[in-house]
Design a protein around this motif. Structure first.
Motif, PDB file in Angstrom:
ATOM      1  N   ALA A  51       0.891   5.707  -2.221  1.00  0.00           N
ATOM      2  CA  ALA A  51       0.293   6.333  -2.576  1.00  0.00           C
ATOM      3  C   ALA A  51       1.071   6.063  -4.977  1.00  0.00           C
ATOM      4  O   ALA A  51       1.730   5.695  -4.933  1.00  0.00           O
ATOM      5  CB  ALA A  51       0.874   7.504  -3.018  1.00  0.00           C
ATOM      6  N   GLN A  91      -3.979   5.926  -1.194  1.00  0.00           N
ATOM      7  CA  GLN A  91      -3.817   4.455  -1.657  1.00  0.00           C
ATOM      8  C   GLN A  91      -4.412   3.530  -1.744  1.00  0.00           C
ATOM      9  O   GLN A  91      -5.006   2.939  -0.691  1.00  0.00           O
ATOM     10  CB  GLN A  91      -2.479   4.266   0.077  1.00  0.00           C
ATOM     11  CG  GLN A  91      -1.751   5.811   0.257  1.00  0.00           C
ATOM     12  CD  GLN A  91      -0.933   5.438   1.904  1.00  0.00           C
ATOM     13  OE1 GLN A  91      -0.359   4.282   2.122  1.00  0.00           O
ATOM     14  NE2 GLN A  91      -0.653   6.772   2.194  1.00  0.00           N
ATOM     15  N   THR A 130       0.621  -0.945  -0.062  1.00  0.00           N
ATOM     16  CA  THR A 130      -0.032   0.076   0.070  1.00  0.00           C
ATOM     17  C   THR A 130       0.695   0.863  -0.451  1.00  0.00           C
ATOM     18  O   THR A 130       1.972   1.786   0.583  1.00  0.00           O
ATOM     19  CB  THR A 130      -0.862   0.230   1.087  1.00  0.00           C
ATOM     20  OG1 THR A 130      -2.180  -1.204   1.160  1.00  0.00           O
ATOM     21  CG2 THR A 130      -1.982   1.561   1.564  1.00  0.00           C
ATOM     22  N   ASN A 156      -0.403   3.855  -6.349  1.00  0.00           N
ATOM     23  CA  ASN A 156      -0.575   2.380  -6.438  1.00  0.00           C
ATOM     24  C   ASN A 156      -0.963   1.888  -7.504  1.00  0.00           C
ATOM     25  O   ASN A 156      -1.045   0.837  -7.508  1.00  0.00           O
ATOM     26  CB  ASN A 156       0.067   1.334  -5.130  1.00  0.00           C
ATOM     27  CG  ASN A 156      -1.546   1.304  -4.623  1.00  0.00           C
ATOM     28  OD1 ASN A 156      -2.102   2.629  -4.648  1.00  0.00           O
ATOM     29  ND2 ASN A 156      -2.037   0.446  -3.390  1.00  0.00           N
ATOM     30  N   THR A 211      -9.606   2.955  -0.590  1.00  0.00           N
ATOM     31  CA  THR A 211      -8.591   3.513  -0.636  1.00  0.00           C
ATOM     32  C   THR A 211      -8.336   3.254   0.834  1.00  0.00           C
ATOM     33  O   THR A 211      -9.188   2.571   2.289  1.00  0.00           O
ATOM     34  CB  THR A 211      -8.438   4.989  -0.534  1.00  0.00           C
ATOM     35  OG1 THR A 211      -9.288   5.815   0.019  1.00  0.00           O
ATOM     36  CG2 THR A 211      -8.404   5.275  -1.931  1.00  0.00           C
ATOM     37  N   LYS A 245       5.726   6.718  -4.030  1.00  0.00           N
ATOM     38  CA  LYS A 245       4.341   6.923  -5.222  1.00  0.00           C
ATOM     39  C   LYS A 245       4.848   7.183  -6.412  1.00  0.00           C
ATOM     40  O   LYS A 245       5.853   7.307  -6.956  1.00  0.00           O
ATOM     41  CB  LYS A 245       4.119   8.403  -4.594  1.00  0.00           C
ATOM     42  CG  LYS A 245       2.969   8.973  -5.634  1.00  0.00           C
ATOM     43  CD  LYS A 245       3.119  10.914  -5.082  1.00  0.00           C
ATOM     44  CE  LYS A 245       2.205  11.191  -6.118  1.00  0.00           C
ATOM     45  NZ  LYS A 245       2.250  12.226  -6.136  1.00  0.00           N
TER      46      LYS A 245
END
Length: 933
Positions: free
Chosen positions: A285, A457, A283, A287, A466, A347
């Motif tokens: 940013a 995320q 998990t 993803n 998320t 990220k």
């Protein structure tokens, strides 16, 4: 476009080209490809859209755990919705379209919904649409719901082949551990069935160059040869989708896109679960950007399909076994950077495709991000079977714990991730030896979710759940895992949480300051993967849903010009001689009352109950007392449901001390057999009671009427038929043409009757001889329509017609056993309830109409009051014009307070009001003189 076909490798057939389209664009692939691998080889990255925000999606993995790429596919005239691209084998001429997108996955106009994501957080639909009225929004929301679309109308011609099977050992999973276990067990003499959902065995072995020192292809071929040579069976493209009661395993076998799947209900003595493991997502940013995928999936695409998922990749992996997969990908030509984020939040850069990876101040240029937070054993079948789970803190994964003795997990499914350890474990389990100690340690250290950030995320890729949604649920006090699942829809997508559940549990644990096992797990339910709806549609449909049972005397009835119809699930004669049914039935009734009627009573139940405890058993089954019944005698009685309602009526004959014959209604034979068998196994010793349905072994010819005894006497059965020696409700054994014949003096007409049952081989001769004997006396065959009138004249009832689901014995005039029978019986408690003792219960009564009036409509309501106070107090159950009495007769269920003989009652039907008078149910020969003649 980043993916491409590798120059060598994979299990595809490069000598042949298959053409297909995706979202209207033409592409090509090879036999052995899936739609996902073929699209990656063609450089296609966006293969779908997420459900809520319509964000672009690529594949996450190479098999059933991919939640993103789902297509509607048409091939020729066959259309199938919601096909996972990663598991659908490519066939020439396929036309695929991504679901949940328009006009295409690459250019979905509904992607504008993502701009409003702040207003569409978890549970928004519970709050936003409650005011002013949910129903104002419901039509639009329902139109937007769902994924694929079913085209071409109902699947009327679609069905699966269904069969039952059995084996000593079922091995689920054709990877290294499964192959080794199956081969070892088969060579040890066990009946082995190995199933695997791929078209080619091997599992994750194709990601490695060798197995046990041998080339992968050679090793797999050798194990396959061992299994087959020892008599084992191998089923490829077969998924074990669920484990059900009594160790039944559901197997779905795919035979090709245009062919129907087949369902096997397998009952193994033992099951070895070698289902492998899945990659756990990380998990971080962004993803969910196309190009972020499973490290294991990338290695599988390269090893099995000869496809590279990108040209330059960043890998974030938190376990030691990742090194081998990284090495495999590098050998295939991928440029790979292994990234260690430490405390920084990675990220993924890019919107429609990965352009890089940002980790703190460091930027990595790449077109693919491969992640793995560790391996998760596939434990779904284990949980279906009732097995428990333990948390392995070293592996940071749930592994099988205590479970049923008949099922064992091995290999990666058991948390054994080292190849040599898995081989040793498989050999030991297959031979019943002790599980060996693992030599290799496996350790995973997935980084915890970074809470409280502004970056999105993703946890559930398909349903757009998320980390912020999980945080919101926690703030709103949804602390139970099951509540979290339903509030956020996490794990409720078509992949059933295979990629998202543990990530969600990890986030919830971090929010609560707990460990993952303290948070718990959601419930695993079958099917393990989505299966085609056609799988459940077998041959039991249309005429085959409840097939008509056929009489062995059907040719004789047809030769006599019988009008055949369905009666109680049997194809039986309704009347003879053609013409109008009412006129024919009236003619046959008059014949039966004047001389005799001959009818085929073969469907009447003939269920033998025998054994040392048979008497006690049937006494418990029947409402009436059976223990006092003497051999050679017959007794009428009821069988009840546990609530006390009448389930069936009929007679029971006692052949000797430990042997009885239960004669139940024709339509209830199967149900009564099930009822007897259920109670036989519940609270009884099944070795002292035996139940055998011999209904179709003993066809029955019945003669009823004043001349019945004279007709039967001509058959020379070797039985004294005199009234003094053979009384009503007695049973005798004789012979007809050297074959045994059972004769019962029971009557469904109110006249002297003889039911003669013989073996099937003698049925035609017995029928012919009886018809021939009756002809000089002006007797002949009668059908079910006449029989129905004859029994109604006498007030005899038909269960299900003259009763409903609440009718109890005392409603029918049989109240003594519930008051005086001391032994326990089925339904005894139900007969003592407040409901059973209400004073307004409906009673069975007879109805008469004024002279010259027409017969009452069957189903008409009996009413009291008028206008707004009018209410139903009963209904007509049977109604006929009686040829014997030359007037209409009827039976009805009427409230007890109004069921007094002579009472007038209003009858209401379709707006018409009639009058009737309550009379006794028996309107013919109430003294029973003809019955005992």
């Amino acid at each position: 476009m980043t993916g491409f076909r590798l120059g060598t490798g994979g299990r595809i057939d490069r000598s042949r080209v298959l053409n297909f389209t995706f979202d209207g664009t033409r592409y090509s692939g090879h036999p052995g490809d899936t739609l996902a691998s073929a699209l990656i080889a063609n450089g296609v990255r966006i293969m779908g859209r997420s459900f809520k925000y319509h964000r672009p999606r690529s594949v996450w993995s190479a098999w059933f755990d991919d939640p993103n790429a789902i297509f509607n596919i048409r091939l020729g005239d066959v259309h199938r919705p919601n096909c996972p691209a990663a598991t659908t084998l490519l066939e020439d001429g396929m036309h695929a379209r991504a679901v949940n997108s328009f006009p295409s996955a690459a250019r979905d106009i509904k992607s504008v919904l993502d701009l409003g994501h702040r207003f569409l957080s978890a549970g928004f639909y519970y709050k936003m649409f409650m005011w002013p009225d949910w129903h104002l929004f419901e039509p639009t929301i329902r139109k937007m719901a769902g994924l694929g679309a079913l085209e071409g109308g109902p699947l009327e011609d679609s069905h699966s082949t269904q069969r039952f099977d059995h084996c000593d050992l079922l091995v689920v999973g054709g990877g290294v551990a499964g192959l080794q276990a199956a081969a070892t067990a088969a060579e040890a003499g066990q009946s082995v069935v190995l199933v695997d959902d791929h078209a080619e065995l091997g599992g994750k072995a194709w990601q490695s160059p060798t197995v046990d020192g041998h080339p992968v292809a050679d090793w797999i071929a050798e194990q396959t040869k061992r299994i087959s040579a020892a008599g084992g069976r191998i089923l490829t493209r077969t998924t074990a989708f669920g484990i059900y009661d009594h160790a039944m395993v559901g197997l779905c076998t795919e035979h090709g896109f245009c062919e129907q799947p087949s369902l096997t209900r397998m009952r193994p003595e033992k099951l070895i679960m070698a289902t492998g493991a899945l990659d756990r997502p990380l998990t971080f940013a962004q993803n969910d950007v196309p190009g972020v995928m499973s490290l294991d999936g990338a290695a599988e695409f390269a090893g099995r399909y000869g496809v590279a998922v990108g040209r330059r990749a960043c890998v974030i992996a938190d376990h030691g076994l990742a090194e081998q997969q990284i090495s495999t990908l590098r050998d295939e030509g991928l440029d790979i950077d292994v990234v260690e984020p430490k405390d920084a939040l990675p990220k993924a850069m890019g919107r429609r495709a990965v352009t890089g990876l940002q980790v703190g101040p460091h930027h990595f240029t790449c077109d693919t991000v491969l992640t793995s937070a560790g391996l998760m054993p596939i434990v779904h079948l284990w949980r279906h079977a009732g097995g428990k789970l333990d948390w392995d803190s070293n592996a940071q994964a749930f592994v099988p714990a205590a479970g049923p003795a008949w099922i064992t997990a091995i290999g990666a499914a058991a948390g054994t991730f080292d190849l040599d350890d898995a081989l040793a474990e498989a050999t030991a389990v297959a031979t019943g030896a002790a599980r060996p100690r693992r030599k290799a340690d496996y350790c995973a250290r997935p980084r915890p979710a970074v809470l409280g950030t502004s970056q999105r995320q993703w946890i559930d890729f398909q349903h757009d759940v998320t980390l912020k949604d999980v945080e919101l649920a926690a703030r709103e006090n949804y602390v139970s895992v099951e509540h979290l699942k339903r509030y956020t829809t996490l794990g409720m997508a078509s992949d059933q949480g295979k990629t998202s559940n543990v990530a969600g549990l990890s986030a919830m644990a971090a929010l609560q300051g707990k460990e993952i096992p303290e948070v718990g797990t959601t419930t695993f339910r079958p099917p393990f993967v989505p299966v085609p709806l056609e799988l459940y549609r077998g041959h039991h449909r249309g005429e085959l849903f409840h097939p008509l049972k056929r009489l062995c005397l059907e040719p004789q009835h047809r030769a006599a010009d019988a009008a055949m119809g369905e009666y109680g699930g049997w194809l039986r004669p309704g009347w003879y001689g053609g013409g109008d049914a009412d006129q024919a039935a009236a003619r046959e009734v008059r014949m039966a009352r004047t001389t005799a009627g001959i009818f085929d009573a073969s469907p009447l139940g003939k269920i033998e109950v025998m054994g040392p405890d048979a008497e006690k058993f049937v006494n418990f089954i029947y409402y009436n007392t059976v223990a006092t019944l003497k051999p050679g005698h017959i007794r009428y009685g009821f069988m009840l449901t546990e609530s006390g309602a009448v389930y069936d009526d009929g007679v029971i004959a006692r052949l000797d001390e430990n042997r009885f014959v239960v004669s139940c209604s024709s339509s209830h034979v199967d149900g009564v057999v099930s009822l007897l068998e259920n109670w036989r196994q519940d609270g009884n010793d099944p070795d002292r009671i035996f139940v055998h349905d011999t209904t179709q072994n003993w066809p029955t010819v019945t003669v009823t009427g004043p001349k019945a005894r004279d007709i039967v006497a001509t058959l020379n059965l070797g039985i004294d038929l005199s009234p003094e020696q053979f009384k009503h409700m007695q049973f005798r054994a004789g012979q007809f043409q050297g074959a045994p014949v059972r004769v019962a003096r029971v009557s469904f007409t109110g006249d002297v009757s003889f039911e003669m049952s013989c073996p099937v081989a003698q049925a035609a001769a017995l029928w012919g001889a009886t018809i021939e004997a009756g002809a000089p006396m002006s007797a002949g065959a009668i059908g079910l329509e006449a029989l129905s009138i004859l029994r109604a004249e006498k007030g005899f009832l038909i269960i299900g017609k003259d009763t409903d689901g609440e009718t109890m014995p005392h409603d029918l005039g049989f109240g003594i056993p519930r008051l005086k029978k001391k032994a326990a019986f089925v339904g005894d408690r139900g007969l003592q309830t407040q409901k059973a003792n209400e004073t307004n219960r409906r009673q069975l009564v007879g109805l008469a109409v004024p002279e010259g009036a027409a017969m009452l409509p069957c189903g008409a309501h009996l009413v009291s009051g008028s206008g707004e106070t009018r209410r139903s107090v009963g209904f007509v159950t049977s109604s006929y014009d009686s040829p014997t009495l030359n007037r209409p007769i009827a039976l009805a269920l009427l409230s007890q307070g109004l069921a007094t003989e002579g009472n007038a009652i209003d009858v209401y039907h379709l707006g018409e009001k009639r009058r009737a008078r309550v009379v006794p149910t028996c309107q013919f020969d109430p003294e029973g003189e003809r019955l005992n003649a």
